[in-house]
Design a protein around this motif. Structure first.
Motif, PDB file in Angstrom:
ATOM      1  N   GLY A 121     116.242 -41.439 -15.189  1.00  0.00           N
ATOM      2  CA  GLY A 121     116.834 -41.297 -16.512  1.00  0.00           C
ATOM      3  C   GLY A 121     115.936 -41.775 -17.632  1.00  0.00           C
ATOM      4  N   GLU A 122     114.952 -42.620 -17.296  1.00  0.00           N
ATOM      5  CA  GLU A 122     114.028 -43.143 -18.294  1.00  0.00           C
ATOM      6  C   GLU A 122     112.830 -42.228 -18.534  1.00  0.00           C
ATOM      7  OE1 GLU A 122     112.956 -46.965 -16.790  1.00  0.00           O
ATOM      8  OE2 GLU A 122     114.913 -47.863 -17.211  1.00  0.00           O
ATOM      9  N   LEU A 123     112.628 -41.254 -17.650  1.00  0.00           N
ATOM     10  CA  LEU A 123     111.469 -40.383 -17.780  1.00  0.00           C
ATOM     11  C   LEU A 123     111.656 -39.373 -18.917  1.00  0.00           C
ATOM     12  CD1 LEU A 123     110.666 -39.596 -14.030  1.00  0.00           C
ATOM     13  CD2 LEU A 123     109.593 -41.289 -15.514  1.00  0.00           C
ATOM     14  N   THR A 124     110.582 -39.088 -19.598  1.00  0.00           N
ATOM     15  CA  THR A 124     110.595 -38.072 -20.646  1.00  0.00           C
ATOM     16  C   THR A 124     110.652 -36.685 -20.024  1.00  0.00           C
ATOM     17  OG1 THR A 124     109.320 -39.477 -22.150  1.00  0.00           O
ATOM     18  CG2 THR A 124     109.308 -37.101 -22.589  1.00  0.00           C
ATOM     19  N   VAL A 125     111.586 -35.871 -20.479  1.00  0.00           N
ATOM     20  CA  VAL A 125     111.690 -34.495 -20.008  1.00  0.00           C
ATOM     21  C   VAL A 125     110.881 -33.610 -20.939  1.00  0.00           C
ATOM     22  CG1 VAL A 125     113.242 -32.567 -19.507  1.00  0.00           C
ATOM     23  CG2 VAL A 125     113.971 -34.935 -19.035  1.00  0.00           C
ATOM     24  N   ALA A 126     109.908 -32.915 -20.385  1.00  0.00           N
ATOM     25  CA  ALA A 126     109.034 -32.064 -21.182  1.00  0.00           C
ATOM     26  C   ALA A 126     108.445 -30.970 -20.309  1.00  0.00           C
ATOM     27  CB  ALA A 126     107.907 -32.887 -21.809  1.00  0.00           C
ATOM     28  N   ALA A 127     108.162 -29.845 -20.908  1.00  0.00           N
ATOM     29  CA  ALA A 127     107.498 -28.763 -20.181  1.00  0.00           C
ATOM     30  C   ALA A 127     106.080 -29.188 -19.813  1.00  0.00           C
ATOM     31  CB  ALA A 127     107.453 -27.507 -21.042  1.00  0.00           C
ATOM     32  N   GLU A 128     105.606 -28.720 -18.684  1.00  0.00           N
ATOM     33  CA  GLU A 128     104.235 -29.029 -18.280  1.00  0.00           C
ATOM     34  C   GLU A 128     103.253 -28.344 -19.225  1.00  0.00           C
ATOM     35  OE1 GLU A 128     103.797 -27.987 -14.192  1.00  0.00           O
ATOM     36  OE2 GLU A 128     105.191 -29.534 -13.496  1.00  0.00           O
ATOM     37  N   SER A 129     102.052 -28.932 -19.328  1.00  0.00           N
ATOM     38  CA  SER A 129     101.044 -28.378 -20.230  1.00  0.00           C
ATOM     39  C   SER A 129      99.650 -28.606 -19.658  1.00  0.00           C
ATOM     40  CB  SER A 129     101.145 -29.026 -21.605  1.00  0.00           C
ATOM     41  OG  SER A 129     100.836 -30.414 -21.532  1.00  0.00           O
ATOM     42  N   HIS A 130      98.662 -27.930 -20.240  1.00  0.00           N
ATOM     43  CA  HIS A 130      97.248 -28.095 -19.880  1.00  0.00           C
ATOM     44  C   HIS A 130      96.939 -27.689 -18.436  1.00  0.00           C
ATOM     45  CE1 HIS A 130      97.633 -30.633 -23.451  1.00  0.00           C
ATOM     46  NE2 HIS A 130      96.330 -30.511 -23.626  1.00  0.00           N
ATOM     47  N   ALA A 131      97.850 -26.980 -17.779  1.00  0.00           N
ATOM     48  CA  ALA A 131      97.629 -26.625 -16.373  1.00  0.00           C
ATOM     49  C   ALA A 131      96.341 -25.834 -16.180  1.00  0.00           C
ATOM     50  CB  ALA A 131      98.817 -25.839 -15.832  1.00  0.00           C
ATOM     51  N   SER A 132      95.992 -25.009 -17.153  1.00  0.00           N
ATOM     52  CA  SER A 132      94.819 -24.149 -16.995  1.00  0.00           C
ATOM     53  C   SER A 132      93.509 -24.921 -17.020  1.00  0.00           C
ATOM     54  CB  SER A 132      94.795 -23.084 -18.100  1.00  0.00           C
ATOM     55  OG  SER A 132      94.659 -23.692 -19.377  1.00  0.00           O
ATOM     56  N   THR A 133      93.538 -26.169 -17.468  1.00  0.00           N
ATOM     57  CA  THR A 133      92.304 -26.963 -17.542  1.00  0.00           C
ATOM     58  C   THR A 133      92.169 -27.934 -16.373  1.00  0.00           C
ATOM     59  OG1 THR A 133      93.397 -28.637 -18.942  1.00  0.00           O
ATOM     60  CG2 THR A 133      92.239 -26.826 -20.054  1.00  0.00           C
ATOM     61  N   TYR A 134      93.091 -27.858 -15.418  1.00  0.00           N
ATOM     62  CA  TYR A 134      93.040 -28.779 -14.263  1.00  0.00           C
ATOM     63  C   TYR A 134      91.816 -28.505 -13.399  1.00  0.00           C
ATOM     64  CZ  TYR A 134      93.945 -30.560  -9.590  1.00  0.00           C
ATOM     65  OH  TYR A 134      93.824 -31.178  -8.370  1.00  0.00           O
ATOM     66  N   ASP A 135      91.202 -29.594 -12.942  1.00  0.00           N
ATOM     67  CA  ASP A 135      90.094 -29.538 -11.987  1.00  0.00           C
ATOM     68  C   ASP A 135      90.241 -30.744 -11.067  1.00  0.00           C
ATOM     69  OD1 ASP A 135      87.589 -29.828 -10.645  1.00  0.00           O
ATOM     70  OD2 ASP A 135      86.616 -28.668 -12.215  1.00  0.00           O
ATOM     71  N   ARG A 136      90.301 -30.498  -9.774  1.00  0.00           N
ATOM     72  CA  ARG A 136      90.523 -31.584  -8.814  1.00  0.00           C
ATOM     73  C   ARG A 136      89.454 -32.673  -8.913  1.00  0.00           C
ATOM     74  NH1 ARG A 136      93.891 -32.056  -4.468  1.00  0.00           N
ATOM     75  NH2 ARG A 136      93.225 -33.321  -2.691  1.00  0.00           N
ATOM     76  N   SER A 137      88.251 -32.298  -9.311  1.00  0.00           N
ATOM     77  CA  SER A 137      87.171 -33.282  -9.407  1.00  0.00           C
ATOM     78  C   SER A 137      87.406 -34.312 -10.506  1.00  0.00           C
ATOM     79  CB  SER A 137      85.835 -32.573  -9.652  1.00  0.00           C
ATOM     80  OG  SER A 137      85.807 -31.967 -10.932  1.00  0.00           O
ATOM     81  N   LEU A 138      88.382 -34.057 -11.363  1.00  0.00           N
ATOM     82  CA  LEU A 138      88.711 -35.013 -12.421  1.00  0.00           C
ATOM     83  C   LEU A 138      89.499 -36.208 -11.888  1.00  0.00           C
ATOM     84  CD1 LEU A 138      89.696 -32.401 -15.153  1.00  0.00           C
ATOM     85  CD2 LEU A 138      87.644 -33.835 -15.135  1.00  0.00           C
ATOM     86  N   PHE A 139      89.883 -36.150 -10.600  1.00  0.00           N
ATOM     87  CA  PHE A 139      90.584 -37.245  -9.922  1.00  0.00           C
ATOM     88  C   PHE A 139      89.706 -37.712  -8.753  1.00  0.00           C
ATOM     89  CE2 PHE A 139      93.877 -34.871 -12.021  1.00  0.00           C
ATOM     90  CZ  PHE A 139      94.884 -35.776 -12.332  1.00  0.00           C
ATOM     91  N   PRO A 140      88.687 -38.523  -8.980  1.00  0.00           N
ATOM     92  CA  PRO A 140      87.763 -38.896  -7.900  1.00  0.00           C
ATOM     93  C   PRO A 140      88.480 -39.550  -6.714  1.00  0.00           C
ATOM     94  CG  PRO A 140      86.883 -39.557 -10.036  1.00  0.00           C
ATOM     95  CD  PRO A 140      88.309 -39.145 -10.265  1.00  0.00           C
ATOM     96  N   HIS A 141      88.272 -39.031  -5.529  1.00  0.00           N
ATOM     97  CA  HIS A 141      88.836 -39.579  -4.299  1.00  0.00           C
ATOM     98  C   HIS A 141      88.060 -38.932  -3.138  1.00  0.00           C
ATOM     99  CE1 HIS A 141      90.838 -35.697  -4.644  1.00  0.00           C
ATOM    100  NE2 HIS A 141      91.175 -35.787  -3.373  1.00  0.00           N
TER     101      HIS A 141
END
Length: 209
Positions: A43-63
Motif C-alpha cells: 500500500g505504500e508503493l507508488t503506482v505508476a506506469a513503467e517507463s524507459h524500458a527501451s533503454t534497458y541493458d543488462r550490463s547496467l546491473f553488474p553481476h
C-alpha cells in the motif's frame, strides 16, 4: 533511496555470512516480511506506469561480483540455499542438492540451477532503476541480505524472464504467498514503483496467505 543500508553487506559482514552459510540450508533467502507487513508495504508503493524500458541493458546491473575470496554472488547463493554443499578451491559446488520452491523440483547438478532475481533487472529498470547510479544497480543485482536472489530450476527462471506477477507466477500455488511477500519487500526496500496490474496481482496473491 529508502532504507538502502539495511540489507547491503559491507566487507565487515562477509565473514559472518560465510559462517552462516554453513548452517542447514532452508532454500529461503532472508528478510521476507509477514503477509500483513507485505500488505502494508504494498500500500505504500507508488503506482505508476513503467517507463524507459527501451533503454534497458543488462550490463547496467553488474553481476555476479566477487563477494569474498574466489566466491561470487551466484556461488554464495548456491552455498546459502543448498543442502550439504561442498565446493572446490574456486568456490564452484562439487556436491550438494538444491530445492526450487517455484516448482518443487530438487537438483543435484548446479548447472540445473539458476539464480533468479525476484524482481527482474529489466523490471527494476522500468520501475525506477533507470535513474540509479551503476553502483546502486550493482548492489541491487547482488543483494544477499534480502529476498532478491533465489536458487531455482533453470528453465523455470527462463520462463519467468522479465515478467512481473501480473504476467507470471510460480506453478506451485502454495508458494505464491511467499513469492508475493518477497516481491513486495524488494520493491518497497528499493523504493521502486508498481503498475496497476502488478499491484492487483500481488493483492490477490497475498490474499492466499
Amino acid at each position: 533511496m529508502r532504507r538502502l543500508l539495511l540489507f547491503l553487506l559491507p566487507a565487515a559482514l562477509v565473514g559472518a555470512l560465510l559462517v552462516a552459510v554453513q548452517a542447514p540450508a532452508s532454500a529461503t533467502p532472508p528478510n521476507i516480511p509477514s503477509a500483513g507487513t507485505a500488505r502494508t508495504r504494498l500500500g505504500e508503493l507508488t503506482v505508476a506506469a513503467e517507463s524507459h524500458a527501451s533503454t534497458y541493458d543488462r550490463s547496467l546491473f553488474p553481476h555476479w561480483i566477487t563477494v569474498s575470496g574466489t566466491c561470487n554472488t551466484r556461488e554464495m547463493v548456491l552455498k546459502r540455499d543448498g543442502t550439504n554443499v561442498s565446493t572446490d578451491s574456486a568456490c564452484y559446488p562439487t556436491s550438494g542438492s538444491w530445492y526450487s520452491p517455484y516448482d518443487g523440483a530438487t537438483w543435484t547438478a548446479p548447472a540445473d540451477v539458476d539464480i533468479d532475481h525476484m524482481v527482474p533487472l529489466a523490471e527494476a529498470w522500468a520501475s525506477g532503476a533507470w535513474a540509479w547510479t551503476t553502483a546502486h544497480r550493482q548492489d541491487f543485482a547482488n543483494d544477499l541480505g534480502g529476498p532478491q536472489l533465489w536458487a531455482v530450476t533453470d528453465n523455470v527462471n527462463q520462463a519467468k524472464g522479465d515478467k512481473d506477477p501480473a504476467e507470471w507466477q510460480p506453478s506451485r500455488t502454495a508458494f505464491r504467498c511467499t513469492y508475493a511477500r518477497a516481491w513486495v519487500q524488494v520493491k518497497w526496500y528499493y523504493d521502486l514503483t508498481v503498475d496497476s496490474a502488478e499491484k492487483s496481482a500481488l493483492t490477490s496473491m497475498l490474499n492466499t496467505c
